[in-house]
Enzyme design. Structure first.
Site, mmCIF file in Angstrom:
data_model
loop_
_atom_site.group_PDB
_atom_site.id
_atom_site.type_symbol
_atom_site.label_atom_id
_atom_site.label_comp_id
_atom_site.label_asym_id
_atom_site.label_seq_id
_atom_site.Cartn_x
_atom_site.Cartn_y
_atom_site.Cartn_z
ATOM 1 N N SER A 55 -4.849 0.772 -11.971
ATOM 2 C CA SER A 55 -4.411 1.928 -11.210
ATOM 3 C C SER A 55 -5.476 3.032 -11.201
ATOM 4 C CB SER A 55 -3.076 2.406 -11.773
ATOM 5 O OG SER A 55 -2.446 3.303 -10.912
ATOM 6 N N ASP A 109 1.557 -3.402 -2.626
ATOM 7 C CA ASP A 109 1.486 -2.411 -3.700
ATOM 8 C C ASP A 109 1.703 -1.031 -3.081
ATOM 9 O OD1 ASP A 109 0.710 -0.574 -5.657
ATOM 10 O OD2 ASP A 109 -1.067 -1.701 -6.254
ATOM 11 N N HIS A 149 2.617 -3.308 -8.665
ATOM 12 C CA HIS A 149 1.421 -2.481 -8.821
ATOM 13 C C HIS A 149 0.685 -2.842 -10.107
ATOM 14 C CE1 HIS A 149 -1.203 0.929 -9.140
ATOM 15 N NE2 HIS A 149 -0.563 1.435 -10.180
#
Length: 530
Positions: free
Chosen positions: A213, A433, A462
């Site tokens: 991320s 995502d 994600h």
């Protein structure tokens, strides 16, 4: 990206930013004599780290890299050493779980999750970024800010809008008081230079890096500033560096709304279990009807529309929590039992002292990485425009980032990411995502001409690598073992496609998740903004 660890930044980000590409020459700490002291390792005391035989320590770095002899801060680090013979050793592997604001020391244990023993050849280095967790000083502003009974997110009345303005301005003021001089040195570039300081403290010529991320953005910037210091990188759930951070949040709003429609349809498909409606639109109408009712009478006196929205964020991030959220919502709708909703909210929004550390750091980074729109009218125009087509998360995301309008530190300019000098790296993303839309991974692939992208086709999870998907995880293992990547193909598309992990059967859950992976899910949920 409240949970991309958050979101944020402003108008025309792509054009923002003076290119900073000279790398180590630009770093005052780049001189040989300025290297941090070696780390004094000792056994970790935390249960999960102790169980893996991890060692813990600190790296002392300048608060301000322009003043290397000025105020110092400490970064908390952890290490799980390689277990292969020394002649098979492949170096240090720094790991970041995302955020900004995610504590990363626990990620030192990630190597055991790599298939085929490919992680055994590395020293896995988890670290708490500046201001986070066990690093000192630790930034916390108001532990109760994300508590229960907050105003509804959607500003349908002037009173609701005013309430959020007051709350967000006060939080920024509280951070100004709590953070002091540290707030002026919390940009992504500061953390990237910290990563290079960790490298030096470890005595390593190069690093390997695994970022989830927001951690992918750290990796992108590190590879831009220090390309010769990069050996291998795995970047999972890629931030689009051209959209940080304001535009990235608007992108998220649309993507989360799409994923929630998919989730509502899944709940309808399993109506025999949840009893919420037989079609996706029927469940969706029920959800928004509940938001309206909870505005006047919160579930259990605690869960209002803002809290319910945050509970439903989890299914927007990962398929792993679909059953749990569905059962909690069903219990409320069919039995008026709010215990499940309350538990889910508290899991991701603890109220203990210092619990806002991740949120405070999230803002400290994103509010200063780049400028935000100065005029509230810009926020209003953009968020109502998005809301009318994607209502689920839009205003919640806006208010999550609203303290940036009042942030006490002047914003800088983001590094212009350039991967032209970076070695081959591995990119991972699922098509749907929501926290880091797939378009971001395609953009990173374009900027890094030696990268290869693995796509979980039509998956909604994600940053979900090393969760048990053999197609993806074995590709990671092969890359870490030999440096081999899927062959890069022509065009603006992924280089390898995998079938993603599907949601469990709610009547017979089959996916087994270890506590450390559950912890990572919770960490990453804070990771892009909302």
């Amino acid at each position: 990206m409240k949970r991309i660890w958050a979101a944020a930044t402003v108008v025309a980000l792509g054009a923002a930013g003076t290119a900073i590409t000279s790398a180590e020459a630009a770093s005052p700490i780049g001189k040989p004599g300025d290297a941090p002291a070696p780390i004094a390792w000792s056994p970790c005391t935390e249960t999960s780290l102790k169980a893996q035989g991890a060692e813990c320590g600190f790296v002392t770095v300048p608060m301000d890299y322009a003043k290397p002899n000025g105020t110092k801060i400490q970064l908390a680090v952890a290490r799980v050493e390689h277990t292969v013979p020394d002649d098979k050793y492949q170096g240090v592997m720094l790991v970041n779980p995302g955020g900004p604001g995610g504590s990363g020391r626990g990620m030192a244990t990630l190597g055991e999750k790599v298939p085929n023993g490919a992680g055994d050849a590395y020293d896995w280095i988890g670290f708490d970024p500046r201001g986070v967790g066990a690093s000192t000083p630790k930034l916390t502003c108001d532990s109760g800010y994300l508590g229960f009974n907050r105003p509804p997110y959607v500003p349908t009345t002037p009173a609701v809008e005013d309430a959020w303005h007051v709350r967000s301005a006060k939080y920024a003021a509280d951070c100004a008081k709590a953070g002091g001089a540290l707030l002026s040195h919390m940009r992504t570039e500061d953390s990237v230079r910290d990563m290079d300081s960790i490298r030096k403290a470890l005595g390593a010529d190069t690093i390997n890096f695994y970022g989830f991320s927001y951690g992918t953005y750290l990796g992108q910037v590190y590879a831009t500033l220090f390309p010769k210091r990069v050996r291998r990188m795995v970047l999972d759930g890629n931030v689009n560096p051209q959209r940080v951070w304001y535009q990235a949040n608007l992108d998220q709003d649309v993507a989360f709304d799409r994923n929630m429609k998919l989730y509502f349809s899944w709940l309808a498909k399993n109506d025999s279990v949840y009893h919420l409606g037989k079609t996706g639109p029927e469940v969706e109408k029920l959800y928004y009807r509940q938001l309206g009712e909870l505005a006047t009478k919160p579930a259990g006196g605690l869960i209002g529309p803002a809290e319910l929205t945050d509970v439903f964020l989890q299914p927007g991030y990962y398929v792993f929590g679909w059953e749990k959220a569905g059962r909690a919502f069903s219990d409320w709708v069919t039995k008026k039992d709010s215990a499940g909703l309350k538990s889910l909210y508290e899991e991701n929004n603890p109220q203990t002292a210092g619990a806002d550390n991740d949120y405070a750091v999230y803002l400290a980074v994103q509010c200063t990485d780049t400028r935000w729109p100065a005029k509230w009218s810009t926020w209003v125009k953009d968020n109502w425009r998005i809301y009318h087509k994607a209502p689920f998360e839009t205003w919640g995301n806006a208010w999550y980032n609203a303290p940036c309008r009042h942030w006490p530190v002047r914003a800088g300019r983001p590094v212009r990411v350039d991967g032209s000098k970076a070695p081959p790296i591995l990119l991972i993303s699922e098509t749907l995502d929501a926290a880091t839309p797939f378009s971001g991974s395609l953009e990173v692939r374009r900027l890094f001409p030696r990268a290869s992208l693995v796509e979980g086709v039509n998956g909604t999870t994600h940053a979900g690598s090393l969760f048990g998907n053999a197609c993806i995880d074995d590709t990671i293992a092969g890359y870490l073992a030999t440096g081999a990547l899927p062959k890069r193909v022509a065009g603006n598309r992924s280089d390898k496609q995998c079938t993603p992990i599907a949601p469990s059967n709610p009547a017979q859950p089959t996916l087994k998740r270890s506590p450390d992976l559950l912890e990572r899910l919770q960490l990453q949920q804070l990771i892009i903004g909302r």
